[in-house]
Design a protein around this motif. Structure first.
Motif, PDB file in Angstrom:
ATOM      1  N   PHE A  81       0.853  -1.026  -0.018  1.00  0.00           N
ATOM      2  CA  PHE A  81      -0.002   0.017   0.035  1.00  0.00           C
ATOM      3  C   PHE A  81       0.972   1.342  -0.168  1.00  0.00           C
ATOM      4  N   SER A  82       1.909   1.224   0.714  1.00  0.00           N
ATOM      5  CA  SER A  82       2.812   2.442   0.871  1.00  0.00           C
ATOM      6  C   SER A  82       3.600   2.586  -0.381  1.00  0.00           C
ATOM      7  N   ILE A  83       3.871   1.634  -1.192  1.00  0.00           N
ATOM      8  CA  ILE A  83       4.661   1.731  -2.453  1.00  0.00           C
ATOM      9  C   ILE A  83       3.561   2.396  -3.603  1.00  0.00           C
ATOM     10  N   VAL A  84       2.344   2.064  -3.628  1.00  0.00           N
ATOM     11  CA  VAL A  84       1.330   2.526  -4.392  1.00  0.00           C
ATOM     12  C   VAL A  84       1.336   4.172  -4.084  1.00  0.00           C
ATOM     13  N   VAL A  85       1.015   4.262  -3.026  1.00  0.00           N
ATOM     14  CA  VAL A  85       0.827   5.968  -2.239  1.00  0.00           C
ATOM     15  C   VAL A  85       2.098   6.643  -2.840  1.00  0.00           C
ATOM     16  N   TRP A  86       3.439   5.983  -2.459  1.00  0.00           N
ATOM     17  CA  TRP A  86       4.524   6.870  -3.062  1.00  0.00           C
ATOM     18  C   TRP A  86       4.713   6.845  -4.393  1.00  0.00           C
ATOM     19  N   ALA A  87       4.411   5.993  -5.490  1.00  0.00           N
ATOM     20  CA  ALA A  87       4.728   6.019  -6.841  1.00  0.00           C
ATOM     21  C   ALA A  87       3.490   6.737  -7.438  1.00  0.00           C
ATOM     22  N   VAL A  88       2.410   6.651  -6.783  1.00  0.00           N
ATOM     23  CA  VAL A  88       1.313   7.781  -7.641  1.00  0.00           C
ATOM     24  C   VAL A  88       1.513   9.118  -7.520  1.00  0.00           C
ATOM     25  N   ALA A  89       2.227   9.542  -6.173  1.00  0.00           N
ATOM     26  CA  ALA A  89       2.399  10.699  -5.773  1.00  0.00           C
ATOM     27  C   ALA A  89       3.561  11.280  -6.552  1.00  0.00           C
ATOM     28  N   PRO A 311      13.959   6.542   3.486  1.00  0.00           N
ATOM     29  CA  PRO A 311      13.126   6.943   4.905  1.00  0.00           C
ATOM     30  C   PRO A 311      11.554   7.082   4.420  1.00  0.00           C
ATOM     31  N   GLY A 312      11.121   7.933   3.537  1.00  0.00           N
ATOM     32  CA  GLY A 312       9.808   8.310   3.332  1.00  0.00           C
ATOM     33  C   GLY A 312       8.756   7.221   3.028  1.00  0.00           C
ATOM     34  N   CYS A 313       9.272   6.345   2.252  1.00  0.00           N
ATOM     35  CA  CYS A 313       8.542   5.335   1.979  1.00  0.00           C
ATOM     36  C   CYS A 313       8.507   4.173   2.965  1.00  0.00           C
ATOM     37  N   GLY A 314       9.628   3.831   3.610  1.00  0.00           N
ATOM     38  CA  GLY A 314       9.835   3.058   4.786  1.00  0.00           C
ATOM     39  C   GLY A 314       8.858   3.527   6.073  1.00  0.00           C
ATOM     40  N   ALA A 315       8.927   4.905   6.198  1.00  0.00           N
ATOM     41  CA  ALA A 315       7.971   5.343   7.383  1.00  0.00           C
ATOM     42  C   ALA A 315       6.635   5.216   7.122  1.00  0.00           C
ATOM     43  N   ILE A 316       6.185   5.431   5.961  1.00  0.00           N
ATOM     44  CA  ILE A 316       4.720   5.317   5.389  1.00  0.00           C
ATOM     45  C   ILE A 316       4.551   3.680   5.821  1.00  0.00           C
TER      46      ILE A 316
END
Length: 328
Positions: A81-89, A311-316
């Motif tokens: 889920f975090s990967i999708v959020v990061w990639a789309v942003a 750090p960003g995607c890891g924290a999410i």
């Protein structure tokens, strides 16, 4: 389903990097280039995994999601889920962030939400760091050196004849980049797919990894190809048009440099970022002409995105895993 979503987003946001230079130099029209990328991503993911699945093994062993009850499945879902959020942003803002780095960061963050640092396999993570260094050095250095050699070899050749050669050469090199993007990123997500099957009791580990069934290879390859077909002109513009204004011989140099790096990394099972490799190759090509030909502001924005991804995607992923486990 989340794994399929992540693979689709990868094809949508990351695959265009492979064909960006061929579009920017007008060797290929955008629709033709995207069509080539769709086909070559499919075959790259399928063929390379069939013959050498070391990249998938590295990803499947990079962290451990061992936990009681359904916590493993929930944490893995949070990472995706975090990967999708990061990639789309990143796609929305036209920033070619690395799906590979996002994948590794997401898996690491959610695994740490379960088991802390002990859930991380340091040996496999070392391969990621090696890949980061190798892709930067080989991408930039290769782009720089190949450009210098080409200028030396073709200095006495008529411009029209040289452009004919580089038009054909870059079209082939772009197809090779798309193939190797599938080989690298397709395998990474197949490794995650196998983890999902494993934690749901639908697959078994054999030795240090999984034996990937042919149906998984085909399904993941088709999904990546479908994602690529959606488009990606924002990424093509950022990578191929904004950062450096390329001529055909320069686009050819960048594509060859990136292809060599991606091929060697795939053979030796080192997970590298296609985005990172291609963009550093373009930087090297631009620097071979003169440093001022590179738009360093665009480079700065990309580098910030790369630095923030871990750090960003890891924290999410970490906080989403904690949240998902609490409610599910």
């Amino acid at each position: 389903m989340l794994v399929m979503g992540v693979i689709f987003v990868n094809g949508w946001t990351d695959a265009p990097n492979a064909i960006a230079t061929a579009v920017s130099t007008r060797v290929l029209k955008p629709n033709v280039a995207i069509g080539i990328a769709v086909v070559m991503n499919f075959f790259g993911a399928l063929v390379m995994t069939y013959f050498n699945a070391q990249v998938a093994e590295t990803i499947s062993n990079i962290v451990s999601f061992d936990a009681q009850g359904n916590a493993s499945q929930v944490a893995l879902a949070a990472s995706l889920f975090s990967i999708v959020v990061w990639a789309v942003a990143a796609w929305f803002f036209g920033i070619p962030t690395s799906e590979s780095h996002a994948l590794i960061a997401g898996l690491t963050g959610s695994a740490m939400a379960l088991g802390g640092l002990s859930a991380v396999n340091g040996g496999e993570w070392l391969k990621v760091l090696i890949g980061l260094i190798v892709s930067t050095v080989m991408g930039f250095g290769g782009g720089y050196l190949i450009t210098k050699v080409i200028v030396l070899i073709f200095q006495g050749v008529a411009r029209r004849a040289a452009n004919k050669f580089f038009t054909v050469g870059q079209a082939v090199a772009a197809a090779a980049n798309a193939f190797l993007h599938g080989a690298q990123d397709g395998q990474k997500f197949m490794g995650v797919f196998m983890l999902g099957l494993f934690y749901n009791g639908l697959a078994e580990k054999t030795g240090n990894g999984f034996t990937i069934p042919i149906w998984v290879m085909v399904l993941c390859s088709l999904t990546m190809g479908l994602g690529t077909s959606v488009g990606g002109m924002k990424i093509i513009k950022s990578v191929g048009m904004d950062m450096v204004k390329l001529e055909k011989y320069q686009g050819f140099s960048a594509d060859v440099s990136a292809a060599i790096c991606l091929f060697l990394a795939s053979v030796f099972g080192i997970p590298v970022s296609t985005t990172h490799t291609k963009t550093t190759a373009i930087m090297g090509v631009g620097a071979a002409r003169r440093l001022s030909s590179v738009d360093w502001q665009i480079v700065k924005e990309m580098m910030i995105a790369w630095i923030l991804t871990f750090p960003g995607c890891g924290a999410i992923a970490y906080f989403m895993a904690k949240f998902f486990i609490a409610i599910f």
